[in-house]
Design a protein around this motif. Structure first.
Motif, short mmCIF file in Angstrom:
data_model
loop_
_atom_site.label_atom_id
_atom_site.label_comp_id
_atom_site.label_asym_id
_atom_site.label_seq_id
_atom_site.Cartn_x
_atom_site.Cartn_y
_atom_site.Cartn_z
N UNK A 352 -23.93 29.18 -8.46
CA UNK A 352 -22.47 29.22 -8.54
C UNK A 352 -21.83 29.59 -7.20
N UNK A 353 -22.65 29.62 -6.15
CA UNK A 353 -22.13 30.00 -4.84
C UNK A 353 -21.27 28.93 -4.21
N UNK A 354 -20.51 29.32 -3.19
CA UNK A 354 -19.62 28.40 -2.49
C UNK A 354 -20.40 27.48 -1.55
N UNK A 355 -19.77 26.37 -1.25
CA UNK A 355 -20.22 25.45 -0.22
C UNK A 355 -19.22 25.55 0.93
N UNK A 356 -19.71 25.46 2.17
CA UNK A 356 -18.82 25.67 3.30
C UNK A 356 -19.03 24.66 4.42
N UNK A 357 -17.96 24.46 5.20
CA UNK A 357 -17.99 23.56 6.34
C UNK A 357 -18.64 24.25 7.54
N UNK A 358 -19.39 23.49 8.33
CA UNK A 358 -20.03 24.05 9.51
C UNK A 358 -19.15 23.95 10.76
N UNK A 359 -17.89 23.50 10.55
CA UNK A 359 -17.00 23.30 11.69
C UNK A 359 -15.68 24.06 11.55
N UNK A 360 -15.32 24.37 10.30
CA UNK A 360 -14.05 25.08 10.06
C UNK A 360 -14.23 26.03 8.88
N UNK A 361 -13.24 26.85 8.56
CA UNK A 361 -13.41 27.86 7.48
C UNK A 361 -13.36 27.30 6.07
N UNK A 362 -13.23 26.00 5.90
CA UNK A 362 -13.06 25.42 4.57
C UNK A 362 -14.22 25.77 3.64
N UNK A 363 -13.89 26.13 2.38
CA UNK A 363 -14.87 26.44 1.35
C UNK A 363 -14.59 25.60 0.11
N UNK A 364 -15.65 25.31 -0.61
CA UNK A 364 -15.55 24.53 -1.85
C UNK A 364 -16.38 25.21 -2.92
N UNK A 365 -15.75 25.53 -4.06
CA UNK A 365 -16.48 26.18 -5.15
C UNK A 365 -17.44 25.22 -5.83
N UNK A 366 -18.50 25.76 -6.41
CA UNK A 366 -19.53 24.92 -7.04
C UNK A 366 -18.98 24.13 -8.22
N UNK A 367 -18.06 24.73 -8.98
CA UNK A 367 -17.48 24.01 -10.13
C UNK A 367 -16.65 22.83 -9.66
N UNK A 368 -15.85 23.04 -8.61
CA UNK A 368 -15.06 21.93 -8.07
C UNK A 368 -15.98 20.84 -7.52
N UNK A 369 -17.07 21.25 -6.90
CA UNK A 369 -18.01 20.28 -6.36
C UNK A 369 -18.66 19.48 -7.48
N UNK A 370 -19.06 20.15 -8.55
CA UNK A 370 -19.67 19.44 -9.68
C UNK A 370 -18.72 18.42 -10.27
N UNK A 371 -17.44 18.80 -10.39
CA UNK A 371 -16.46 17.85 -10.93
C UNK A 371 -16.33 16.63 -10.01
N UNK A 372 -16.33 16.88 -8.69
CA UNK A 372 -16.24 15.78 -7.74
C UNK A 372 -17.45 14.87 -7.86
N UNK A 373 -18.65 15.46 -7.91
CA UNK A 373 -19.87 14.66 -8.01
C UNK A 373 -19.93 13.87 -9.31
N UNK A 374 -19.47 14.48 -10.41
CA UNK A 374 -19.45 13.78 -11.69
C UNK A 374 -18.50 12.59 -11.64
N UNK A 375 -17.35 12.79 -11.00
CA UNK A 375 -16.37 11.69 -10.90
C UNK A 375 -16.94 10.53 -10.09
N UNK A 376 -17.56 10.85 -8.95
CA UNK A 376 -18.14 9.80 -8.12
C UNK A 376 -19.31 9.12 -8.84
N UNK A 377 -20.13 9.92 -9.52
CA UNK A 377 -21.25 9.35 -10.27
C UNK A 377 -20.77 8.42 -11.37
N UNK A 378 -19.71 8.82 -12.08
CA UNK A 378 -19.15 7.96 -13.13
C UNK A 378 -18.64 6.65 -12.55
N UNK A 379 -18.05 6.74 -11.37
CA UNK A 379 -17.59 5.53 -10.67
C UNK A 379 -18.77 4.61 -10.38
N UNK A 380 -19.85 5.19 -9.89
CA UNK A 380 -21.05 4.40 -9.59
C UNK A 380 -21.64 3.79 -10.86
N UNK A 381 -21.71 4.58 -11.93
CA UNK A 381 -22.29 4.10 -13.18
C UNK A 381 -21.47 2.96 -13.79
#
Length: 533
Positions: A352-381
């Motif tokens: 459940x940890x955050x994901x972060x950019x290696x160039x700027x302070x931007x952070x992305x929560x794991x739940x938001x990331x999962x929703x993004x990946x699910x949306x892209x995966x559904x698009x692919x499917x």
């Protein structure tokens, strides 16, 4: 598929998978390097290339009894039990080929379950639709086979097919008690599963109560039914050749440990459903023998989640612990804030940890990331697997969202590797040089990642090398004919084609005769003969 683990190392399951494991999972490699396990009595195993060892934490698992070379056959054994997968796709109960639920689909005259036809090779066979099973279903047509119509919803179909293998195992109690005892010894993690309210309720409602209430099998002990459900979740393998799809339990293959970069590969015989398990690369003496319980080319977040749901553990292998996944970077995203940096897991083993950019302070929560990946995966499917323009548009649509090696882009690229040159409108003789070069690029990009995550004598590597040889050959011939490359360059490319075909042949000819992959291996061998190699 699997080994065993002590319960306190599992977590809950919600599972399906088809590999098989219970013991070791977390880090097969770490077991080998960090622990001195107790050895069981070696007597009957001394001639085998592996032996069973025990760990206080992980239970029983397999280690190499000597140095093993790539391609060594470790295990070949027929299943103790076999049945339909839990995907909900209707299949023949005899041969596990797809069937429909339409009114004109052939059905078993005695029990009304859909079958491929009256001459199915699995009718009356111990690995298919047995007489005992048919009698049980035949006495319950209204609550079983007759419900499988084109009016049945996907959930109803899935629930009915899920019961098949459970019932088959329970029938073994009466008809093949020795087989049943071998299965009953496998780990089920019942107590941990009981703590997962959603999972436990699913099996209580969809399996236990249905068998007791709807199928009137009140004599089946509730606890034993739950045990069987757990054994299947933790230990079963998913197999299938030439369109068939089934899940199985094997006598000893379930003891293999898990690693997200495994050192073995397995396939199954299309006739006997026997598993054929080989080393995919060199294995050191005393090194744990490993399989991956998840799809190797899936990203860490989804891969770990899948294993936790299906196998009751959080994987902590070397790959899972590395934000760059051993250099493959197949989970990396483009930073949506600065557009220049790359977003990766800050602490990959913290689900459940955050994901972060290696160039700027931007952070992305794991739940938001999962929703993004699910949306892209559904698009692919949603894109037809033969829709080349649709898959190309998918790659364009997400090239500024996902890094080039992201597993979702790799999935689309792999589909394109397979269909460029094989479908109407895109056959090799009619493809433009640009399309042929695109196929070559996708094959090389995909192979680069496979060489990191699934190296050696692995089916995926053999398949992609076979796909790669054609564009390399055609572009070399085109270049030579048009005077665009030198004879020396042509000879260099020709040598690469030979090497690709040789490796592909060596890998795919290890697949069982009758399989699509074996046929491709033979095609590679034939191409080499025609080239005078």
């Amino acid at each position: 598929m699997p080994g065993r683990k002590k319960p306190h190392h599992h977590h809950r399951n919600g599972g399906h998978r088809t590999s098989a494991n219970n013991n070791n999972n977390n880090n097969s490699r770490q077991k080998d390097q960090q622990r001195q396990p107790k050895e069981e009595s070696p007597s009957p195993e001394q001639a085998l290339p592996y032996r069973i060892e025990k760990s206080e934490i992980y239970g029983r698992y397999l280690v190499a009894s000597r140095q093993l070379e790539p391609g060594e056959l470790l295990i070949t054994e027929e299943p103790l039990a076999i049945g339909p997968c839990v995907s909900g796709d209707p299949v023949c109960l005899g041969c596990y080929q797809p069937v429909s639920l339409a009114s004109d689909q052939y059905r078993c005259p005695a029990c009304a379950w859909p079958m491929c036809g009256p001459s199915c090779s699995g009718l009356g066979h111990r690995h298919g639709h047995t007489a005992a099973e048919c009698q049980l279903y035949g006495e319950r047509k209204a609550a079983a086979g007759e419900l499988l119509t084109d009016r049945a919803g996907p959930a109803e179909v899935r629930d009915l097919y899920e019961l098949v293998m459970i019932v088959r195992i329970l029938l073994l109690r009466q008809h093949e008690p020795e087989q049943f005892q071998l299965i009953a010894r496998m780990e089920s993690h019942t107590e941990e599963r009981r703590k997962n309210a959603v999972l436990w309720q699913h099996y209580e409602e969809k399996v236990v109560k249905r068998l007791h209430r709807d199928w009137q099998l009140e004599d089946l002990p509730e606890e034993q039914v739950h045990e069987v459900c757990g054994i299947l979740d933790v230990n079963c393998f998913e197999i299938g050749q030439n369109g068939s799809k089934a899940r199985t339990l094997y006598p000893s293959a379930f003891l293999l440990a898990h690693d997200c970069r495994p050192n073995t590969a397995h396939t199954d015989d299309p006739g006997s459903y026997a598993i054929l398990l080989r080393t995919s690369r060199r294995v050191r003496e005393r090194e744990a023998l490993t399989l991956s319980y998840a799809y190797t080319l899936q990203g860490t977040l989804k891969r770990r989640s899948f294993m936790h749901e299906g196998k009751l553990f959080w994987c902590r292998c070397e790959r899972c612990a590395d934000p760059r996944e051993l250099g493959s970077d197949c989970s990396a995203l483009v930073c949506s804030a600065c557009r220049e940096g790359t977003v990766r897991a800050l602490e990959p083993l913290e689900q459940t940890g955050d994901w972060g950019c290696d160039h700027c302070p931007h952070r992305l929560g794991s739940e938001d990331l999962e929703r993004l990946l699910d949306r892209i995966n559904n698009d692919l499917e949603s894109i037809d697997v033969h829709d080349i323009p649709g898959l190309e548009r998918f790659l364009l649509r997400y090239r500024n969202v996902l890094r080039p090696n992201h597993y979702l882009l790799l999935s689309a690229k792999y589909s394109l590797c397979q269909i460029y040159g094989r479908i109407e409108g895109y056959l090799l003789p009619e493809m433009s040089p640009e399309d042929i070069a695109r196929k070559e690029t996708y094959c090389r990009e995909f192979l680069e990642i496979v060489d990191i995550l699934d190296p050696g004598l692995t089916r995926l590597r053999g398949l992609i090398m076979y796909e790669l040889h054609a564009p390399v050959m055609v572009l070399a011939q085109m270049g030579m004919q048009r005077g665009q490359i030198s004879r020396q360059d042509f000879q260099r490319r020709l040598k690469e084609v030979v090497k690709l075909l040789q490796t592909s042949r060596d890998i795919l000819c290890l697949e069982p005769e009758g399989s699509t992959e074996h046929a491709m291996g033979m095609a590679a061998a034939d191409a080499l003969i025609k080239m005078g190699c």
